[in-house]
Design a protein around this motif. Structure first.
Motif: not given
Length: 79
Positions: A32-33, A35-36, A39-40, A61, A64, A68
């Motif tokens: 999840a981290e 992917e975020l 996206r950011y 980002a 994250n 991560t």
């Protein structure tokens, strides 16, 4: 603290996570981290008319990325 919801208060081992369950939870959080973060970064690169927003997204980002890496380290410790 609400002690009625403190599942380990009585030190009952049936409430504890086993190694595989913990690894699954951390792996899900890692994905999840990641992917975020992706996206950011993509969104930040596509913003051209708002430098403050672009910078905030890049900072999100970066946060994250740090989480991560921390999750990755925790997962590696479980091996």
């Amino acid at each position: 603290m609400n002690h009625e919801k403190d599942y380990d208060r009585d030190y009952d081992r049936e409430d504890s996570l086993n190694q595989e369950s913990l690894k699954t939870i951390l792996q899900t959080a890692y994905e999840a981290e990641s992917e975020l973060m992706r996206r950011y970064l993509i969104t930040s690169e596509r913003v051209h008319n708002d430098e403050e927003l672009k910078e905030r997204l890049a900072n999100f980002a970066e946060g994250n990325a740090k989480r991560t890496k921390q999750l990755q380290n925790e997962i590696e410790k479980l091996h």
